[in-house]
Write a protein that holds these residues in place. Structure first.
Motif, PDB file in Angstrom:
ATOM      1  N   LYS A  34      44.532  15.465 -32.395  1.00  0.00           N
ATOM      2  CA  LYS A  34      44.418  14.284 -33.235  1.00  0.00           C
ATOM      3  C   LYS A  34      43.212  14.383 -34.155  1.00  0.00           C
ATOM      4  CE  LYS A  34      46.698  10.359 -30.988  1.00  0.00           C
ATOM      5  NZ  LYS A  34      46.474   9.031 -30.376  1.00  0.00           N
ATOM      6  N   THR A  35      43.288  13.671 -35.293  1.00  0.00           N
ATOM      7  CA  THR A  35      42.167  13.689 -36.235  1.00  0.00           C
ATOM      8  C   THR A  35      40.966  12.934 -35.681  1.00  0.00           C
ATOM      9  OG1 THR A  35      43.706  13.843 -38.090  1.00  0.00           O
ATOM     10  CG2 THR A  35      41.467  13.137 -38.592  1.00  0.00           C
ATOM     11  N   GLY A  36      41.208  11.825 -34.998  1.00  0.00           N
ATOM     12  CA  GLY A  36      40.110  11.077 -34.385  1.00  0.00           C
ATOM     13  C   GLY A  36      39.920  11.488 -32.941  1.00  0.00           C
ATOM     14  N   PHE A  37      38.756  12.072 -32.638  1.00  0.00           N
ATOM     15  CA  PHE A  37      38.502  12.506 -31.261  1.00  0.00           C
ATOM     16  C   PHE A  37      37.919  11.336 -30.491  1.00  0.00           C
ATOM     17  CE2 PHE A  37      36.091  14.322 -27.758  1.00  0.00           C
ATOM     18  CZ  PHE A  37      37.017  15.210 -27.230  1.00  0.00           C
ATOM     19  N   PHE A  58      39.569  21.278 -35.468  1.00  0.00           N
ATOM     20  CA  PHE A  58      38.527  20.750 -36.353  1.00  0.00           C
ATOM     21  C   PHE A  58      39.104  20.341 -37.711  1.00  0.00           C
ATOM     22  CE2 PHE A  58      33.988  21.940 -34.906  1.00  0.00           C
ATOM     23  CZ  PHE A  58      34.292  21.609 -33.595  1.00  0.00           C
ATOM     24  N   PHE A  59      40.022  21.134 -38.237  1.00  0.00           N
ATOM     25  CA  PHE A  59      40.656  20.797 -39.512  1.00  0.00           C
ATOM     26  C   PHE A  59      41.818  21.748 -39.781  1.00  0.00           C
ATOM     27  CE2 PHE A  59      37.021  23.574 -40.346  1.00  0.00           C
ATOM     28  CZ  PHE A  59      37.565  24.597 -41.111  1.00  0.00           C
ATOM     29  N   ASP A  60      42.656  21.336 -40.725  1.00  0.00           N
ATOM     30  CA  ASP A  60      43.709  22.200 -41.262  1.00  0.00           C
ATOM     31  C   ASP A  60      43.241  22.758 -42.598  1.00  0.00           C
ATOM     32  OD1 ASP A  60      45.222  21.280 -39.137  1.00  0.00           O
ATOM     33  OD2 ASP A  60      46.408  19.895 -40.359  1.00  0.00           O
ATOM     34  N   VAL A  61      43.823  23.878 -42.973  1.00  0.00           N
ATOM     35  CA  VAL A  61      43.637  24.399 -44.336  1.00  0.00           C
ATOM     36  C   VAL A  61      45.011  24.400 -44.994  1.00  0.00           C
ATOM     37  CG1 VAL A  61      42.900  26.327 -45.776  1.00  0.00           C
ATOM     38  CG2 VAL A  61      41.683  25.832 -43.633  1.00  0.00           C
ATOM     39  N   SER A  62      45.136  23.615 -46.053  1.00  0.00           N
ATOM     40  CA  SER A  62      46.408  23.476 -46.759  1.00  0.00           C
ATOM     41  C   SER A  62      46.261  23.948 -48.197  1.00  0.00           C
ATOM     42  CB  SER A  62      46.873  22.008 -46.719  1.00  0.00           C
ATOM     43  OG  SER A  62      46.999  21.555 -45.383  1.00  0.00           O
ATOM     44  N   TRP A  63      47.399  24.007 -48.900  1.00  0.00           N
ATOM     45  CA  TRP A  63      47.394  24.464 -50.291  1.00  0.00           C
ATOM     46  C   TRP A  63      47.789  23.314 -51.205  1.00  0.00           C
ATOM     47  CZ3 TRP A  63      45.376  28.357 -52.820  1.00  0.00           C
ATOM     48  CH2 TRP A  63      45.767  28.597 -54.144  1.00  0.00           C
ATOM     49  N   ASN A  64      46.985  23.091 -52.239  1.00  0.00           N
ATOM     50  CA  ASN A  64      47.257  22.063 -53.235  1.00  0.00           C
ATOM     51  C   ASN A  64      47.933  22.706 -54.440  1.00  0.00           C
ATOM     52  OD1 ASN A  64      46.884  20.261 -55.552  1.00  0.00           O
ATOM     53  ND2 ASN A  64      45.583  19.051 -54.187  1.00  0.00           N
ATOM     54  N   ASP A  65      49.222  22.411 -54.626  1.00  0.00           N
ATOM     55  CA  ASP A  65      49.980  23.019 -55.727  1.00  0.00           C
ATOM     56  C   ASP A  65      49.442  22.602 -57.090  1.00  0.00           C
ATOM     57  OD1 ASP A  65      51.898  24.576 -54.336  1.00  0.00           O
ATOM     58  OD2 ASP A  65      53.015  22.760 -53.834  1.00  0.00           O
ATOM     59  N   ASN A  73      42.081  19.777 -44.689  1.00  0.00           N
ATOM     60  CA  ASN A  73      42.906  18.594 -44.504  1.00  0.00           C
ATOM     61  C   ASN A  73      42.772  18.114 -43.058  1.00  0.00           C
ATOM     62  OD1 ASN A  73      44.820  16.619 -45.138  1.00  0.00           O
ATOM     63  ND2 ASN A  73      46.520  17.935 -44.545  1.00  0.00           N
ATOM     64  N   ALA A  74      42.878  16.796 -42.845  1.00  0.00           N
ATOM     65  CA  ALA A  74      42.837  16.216 -41.498  1.00  0.00           C
ATOM     66  C   ALA A  74      41.605  16.683 -40.720  1.00  0.00           C
ATOM     67  CB  ALA A  74      44.114  16.571 -40.731  1.00  0.00           C
ATOM     68  N   VAL A  75      40.450  16.532 -41.340  1.00  0.00           N
ATOM     69  CA  VAL A  75      39.191  16.935 -40.699  1.00  0.00           C
ATOM     70  C   VAL A  75      38.898  16.000 -39.529  1.00  0.00           C
ATOM     71  CG1 VAL A  75      36.721  17.307 -41.042  1.00  0.00           C
ATOM     72  CG2 VAL A  75      38.344  17.842 -42.893  1.00  0.00           C
ATOM     73  N   VAL A  76      38.526  16.558 -38.400  1.00  0.00           N
ATOM     74  CA  VAL A  76      38.309  15.762 -37.194  1.00  0.00           C
ATOM     75  C   VAL A  76      37.137  14.797 -37.384  1.00  0.00           C
ATOM     76  CG1 VAL A  76      36.727  17.412 -36.078  1.00  0.00           C
ATOM     77  CG2 VAL A  76      38.153  15.884 -34.673  1.00  0.00           C
ATOM     78  N   GLN A  77      37.306  13.614 -36.822  1.00  0.00           N
ATOM     79  CA  GLN A  77      36.247  12.611 -36.790  1.00  0.00           C
ATOM     80  C   GLN A  77      35.857  12.402 -35.333  1.00  0.00           C
ATOM     81  OE1 GLN A  77      34.959  11.212 -39.715  1.00  0.00           O
ATOM     82  NE2 GLN A  77      36.323  12.718 -40.699  1.00  0.00           N
ATOM     83  N   PHE A  78      34.649  12.817 -34.991  1.00  0.00           N
ATOM     84  CA  PHE A  78      34.197  12.698 -33.609  1.00  0.00           C
ATOM     85  C   PHE A  78      33.626  11.303 -33.356  1.00  0.00           C
ATOM     86  CE2 PHE A  78      33.875  17.362 -34.089  1.00  0.00           C
ATOM     87  CZ  PHE A  78      34.596  17.745 -32.969  1.00  0.00           C
ATOM     88  N   ASN A  79      34.020  10.739 -32.230  1.00  0.00           N
ATOM     89  CA  ASN A  79      33.398   9.506 -31.779  1.00  0.00           C
ATOM     90  C   ASN A  79      32.374   9.869 -30.710  1.00  0.00           C
ATOM     91  OD1 ASN A  79      34.847   7.633 -33.458  1.00  0.00           O
ATOM     92  ND2 ASN A  79      36.654   8.071 -32.233  1.00  0.00           N
ATOM     93  N   ASN A 118      30.702  24.963 -38.760  1.00  0.00           N
ATOM     94  CA  ASN A 118      29.309  24.833 -38.334  1.00  0.00           C
ATOM     95  C   ASN A 118      28.720  23.477 -38.702  1.00  0.00           C
ATOM     96  OD1 ASN A 118      29.069  27.345 -37.060  1.00  0.00           O
ATOM     97  ND2 ASN A 118      28.668  28.377 -38.996  1.00  0.00           N
ATOM     98  N   ASP A 119      29.138  22.925 -39.847  1.00  0.00           N
ATOM     99  CA  ASP A 119      28.663  21.591 -40.226  1.00  0.00           C
ATOM    100  C   ASP A 119      29.156  20.538 -39.238  1.00  0.00           C
ATOM    101  OD1 ASP A 119      27.356  22.627 -42.399  1.00  0.00           O
ATOM    102  OD2 ASP A 119      28.858  22.005 -43.877  1.00  0.00           O
ATOM    103  N   LEU A 120      30.440  20.603 -38.896  1.00  0.00           N
ATOM    104  CA  LEU A 120      31.005  19.637 -37.946  1.00  0.00           C
ATOM    105  C   LEU A 120      30.384  19.794 -36.564  1.00  0.00           C
ATOM    106  CD1 LEU A 120      34.754  19.924 -39.013  1.00  0.00           C
ATOM    107  CD2 LEU A 120      33.279  17.932 -39.338  1.00  0.00           C
ATOM    108  N   ALA A 121      30.204  21.036 -36.144  1.00  0.00           N
ATOM    109  CA  ALA A 121      29.585  21.274 -34.837  1.00  0.00           C
ATOM    110  C   ALA A 121      28.126  20.817 -34.835  1.00  0.00           C
ATOM    111  CB  ALA A 121      29.679  22.754 -34.481  1.00  0.00           C
ATOM    112  N   GLY A 122      27.425  21.068 -35.934  1.00  0.00           N
ATOM    113  CA  GLY A 122      26.020  20.700 -36.016  1.00  0.00           C
ATOM    114  C   GLY A 122      25.796  19.201 -35.962  1.00  0.00           C
ATOM    115  N   GLU A 123      26.704  18.440 -36.561  1.00  0.00           N
ATOM    116  CA  GLU A 123      26.555  16.977 -36.570  1.00  0.00           C
ATOM    117  C   GLU A 123      26.553  16.394 -35.165  1.00  0.00           C
ATOM    118  OE1 GLU A 123      29.689  15.407 -38.927  1.00  0.00           O
ATOM    119  OE2 GLU A 123      28.941  16.253 -40.818  1.00  0.00           O
ATOM    120  N   LYS A 124      27.306  17.011 -34.261  1.00  0.00           N
ATOM    121  CA  LYS A 124      27.404  16.514 -32.887  1.00  0.00           C
ATOM    122  C   LYS A 124      26.706  17.430 -31.884  1.00  0.00           C
ATOM    123  CE  LYS A 124      29.693  12.718 -33.484  1.00  0.00           C
ATOM    124  NZ  LYS A 124      29.128  11.408 -33.071  1.00  0.00           N
TER     125      LYS A 124
END
Length: 341
Positions: A34-37, A58-65, A73-79, A118-124
């Motif tokens: 899930k996006t919200g942890f 942590f997130f998806d990598v998608s392609w923008n046409d 895309n859908a970057v995880v939000q840690f609570n 690393n940014d997401l891991a560093g925040e928490k």
């Protein structure tokens, strides 16, 4: 008479040997997709009782046409993170990304992915020792995907895992073996989704698996195993699959006001048109329920252990924690399945 007693003795000895056989030493872990942890009490307890290991997307990598670029895309939000939780970051990259990204941009994409992890891991203040990359690459994208893995590993410097599908095990000479430290065999989603009400379960069925698992012994990467804990309902209209819903299960389909069983206990027809969980259901729509239970998990584990090479350290990762049904799967059930490895 002598032959009878000799046969009886062999049976007894075999049973004693089997009962004394040491359980496996595999570790247990869970995916969280899930996006919200945000774990509830039951999920937190289950993690603690089975080793406290979580593979978090942590997130998806998608392609923008429109913009012709890859994007997160859908970057995880840690609570709140439970104390002592061992986290492995997972990123999912669409095959479409590698179909479209230029060769010259692959290394840059690896750098962006490494930085965001690393940014997401560093925040928490998450300390991690490995990263898992999930991508169902194709023959046409193999070169770019493998280049991505090499570039990412060079930057990240942690153990790198890559997900492996069954067909990529059997046809490894064609599909290639990803340049990773370890593979994770996705032992589910084996068949095609279809509208046939009597077709085998597409999440797991032993007959489909049998076509591939004999090749596990010759696969050059050491493999961890991902097993399914999920079920879903296939929505069929006018003989065609129109959607798959993980949030619709037997409880909703057993509502006799709106549904009736048809052609077996796992198929349901809508009696009338109505909305369910925000989904429009038309009269005579069919829902084909495909479930995973402890018996299916045990069968999958038995089948795998007949072909999986012996190794000292194996992790069994269950998909997935956010939507687990506690009435079907508890810590003891999970431990028993993992112990087969």
């Amino acid at each position: 008479m002598f032959r009878y007693f000799r046969w009886f003795a062999i049976v007894i000895i075999t049973q004693i040997t089997a009962s004394c056989r040491k359980p496996g030493t595999a570790s247990t872990a869970f995916y969280y997709w899930k996006t919200g942890f945000n774990l509830n009490e039951q999920q937190t307890t289950l993690l603690k009782q089975t080793g406290n290991n979580a593979y978090i997307r942590f997130f998806d990598v998608s392609w923008n046409d429109k913009q012709q670029r890859a994007y997160p895309n859908a970057v995880v939000q840690f609570n709140e993170l439970p104390a002592g939780l061992n986290i492995t970051p997972v990123i999912y990259i669409t095959n479409k990304t590698f179909e479209n990204i230029p060769d010259t941009a692959v290394a840059t994409l690896a750098g962006h992915c490494n930085k965001l992890i690393n940014d997401l891991a560093g925040e928490k203040h998450i300390s991690y020792t490995k990263v898992q990359v999930d991508c169902d690459w194709s023959l046409s994208t193999r070169a770019k995907y493998f280049s991505f893995l090499i570039a990412f590993k060079k930057l990240n410097q942690k153990q790198l895992e890559a997900t492996i599908r069954l067909h990529q095990v059997k046809f490894k000479d064609r599909t290639g073996v990803p340049p990773a430290d370890r593979g994770v065999l996705m032992f589910y989603n084996m068949g095609k989704l279809n509208a046939g009400l009597h077709q085998p379960n597409s999440i797991y069925n032993g007959d489909d698996a049998d076509k591939y698992i004999a090749y596990l012994g010759s696969y050059p990467l050491k493999l961890d195993i991902a097993l399914p804990l999920f079920s879903w309902a296939i929505h069929i209209r006018d003989g065609r699959v129109i959607q798959v819903y993980g949030k619709i299960g037997r409880r909703q389909l057993a509502d006799q006001v709106h549904f009736e069983s048809v052609e077996g206990e796992a198929n349901y027809r809508a009696k009338t048109s109505f909305f369910l969980e925000g989904i429009y259901i038309k009269q005579n729509d069919i829902f084909k329920l495909e479930e995973t239970d402890s018996n299916a998990l045990d069968a999958a584990a038995k089948q795998l252990t007949q072909h999986l090479p012996k190794q000292k350290h194996t992790t069994i990762i269950y998909y997935e924690l956010a939507n687990i049904d506690p009435e079907k799967f508890n810590a003891e059930t999970i431990r028993q399945v993992s112990a087969r490895f």
